[in-house]
Motif scaffolding. Sequence first.
Motif, short mmCIF file in Angstrom:
data_model
loop_
_atom_site.label_atom_id
_atom_site.label_comp_id
_atom_site.label_asym_id
_atom_site.label_seq_id
_atom_site.Cartn_x
_atom_site.Cartn_y
_atom_site.Cartn_z
N GLY A 113 0.83 -1.21 0.00
CA GLY A 113 0.00 0.00 0.00
C GLY A 113 0.86 1.25 0.00
N ASN A 114 0.37 2.30 -0.64
CA ASN A 114 1.08 3.58 -0.66
C ASN A 114 0.66 4.43 0.53
N THR A 115 1.57 5.24 1.03
CA THR A 115 1.25 6.07 2.19
C THR A 115 1.33 7.57 1.86
N LYS A 257 -6.36 0.23 4.22
CA LYS A 257 -7.56 1.07 4.13
C LYS A 257 -7.67 1.99 5.34
N GLN A 260 -5.17 4.82 4.74
CA GLN A 260 -5.58 5.68 3.62
C GLN A 260 -6.97 6.25 3.87
N GLU A 265 -5.16 11.97 6.54
CA GLU A 265 -4.83 13.14 5.73
C GLU A 265 -5.02 14.43 6.55
N ALA A 278 -0.45 12.84 0.70
CA ALA A 278 -1.05 11.55 0.32
C ALA A 278 -0.87 11.31 -1.17
N TRP A 281 -3.24 6.58 -3.20
CA TRP A 281 -4.27 5.93 -2.40
C TRP A 281 -5.35 5.29 -3.26
N ASP A 282 -5.35 5.63 -4.54
CA ASP A 282 -6.34 5.04 -5.45
C ASP A 282 -5.83 3.74 -6.08
N ASP A 284 -4.78 -0.13 -5.66
CA ASP A 284 -4.92 -1.30 -4.79
C ASP A 284 -3.78 -2.27 -5.10
#
Length: 288
Positions: A113-115, A257, A260, A265, A278, A281-282, A284
């Motif tokens: 996941g991206n942060t 999830k 994000q 934020e 951020a 976050w879009d 997956d």
Amino acid sequence: MMKVIKRVALAISITLLILSLAACGSKDSDKSGSSETVNLKLGVVGGIYEELWAPAKNALKEQGINLEFVQFSDYVTPNKALNSGEIDLNAFQHRIYLDNEIKTNGYKIEKIGNTFIIPLNLYSSKVTSVKDLKVGDTIAIPNDVTNGGRALKVLEAAGLIKIKKSAGFSPTVADIESYTVGIKIKELAANTIPSALADVTAGIVNGNFALDFGLKTDKAIFTDTSLKEENYWNLIAARSEDVQNADKAAIYKKVVKAFQAAETEKIFKEKFGGFFIAVGWDKDLLAK
């Protein structure tokens, strides 16, 4: 005698049943009481990450997931600990660093996941604009390959230098083709640049160090333009074998999830003044 034996056997059976029921009742469960609490160890570097993750930790607790922070004092140990199974996840690095760690050490870990991305801005206590820089002025940049290369890209975007087209993703000073302004570049340890601003004309400062020294993003004389470069995005990492486990992957999806979320934020903006942005976050990363 046979009756005595039967009575003893019956007493033992009842005792075992009571102990079994007591054991079941001692298991951690969520608010609904329908499932056990899942304990996860998340490796981080610095107390600031605990603040960034506080909203996610609270949200996960309500879902029966207990997130425990494990602090590390360097950037090398967290991936080693993750790969060996000492921790379940870590969240402290960007993609290019993780990729290099995997290549160098053969780790079986991956991003899930991206942060956020931390901007690398140009600061000065002597001039208020890039246009004020002149021949002979000294600009400090981080002396490590990753941040140093990124800093040179910032200087190029600011119109101060031109990097050779043949340079790799992380260029070095030797890859500078020309100087638009005759500046001098001084390579210093990233954590020393904020305090060195008094001795140089300007300096590229990592966001976390800028935050520590009270440097505001709106005071930068040039802001980072590489925010869309995914290699600089920070991430959450897990062991590949755990990602391939459907049950664990489902839990990790909840962790991603929870981070994000709007509450996270809000922390980025209100508490840390734009030093954490951020990104991704879009996407997956656990969809596979």
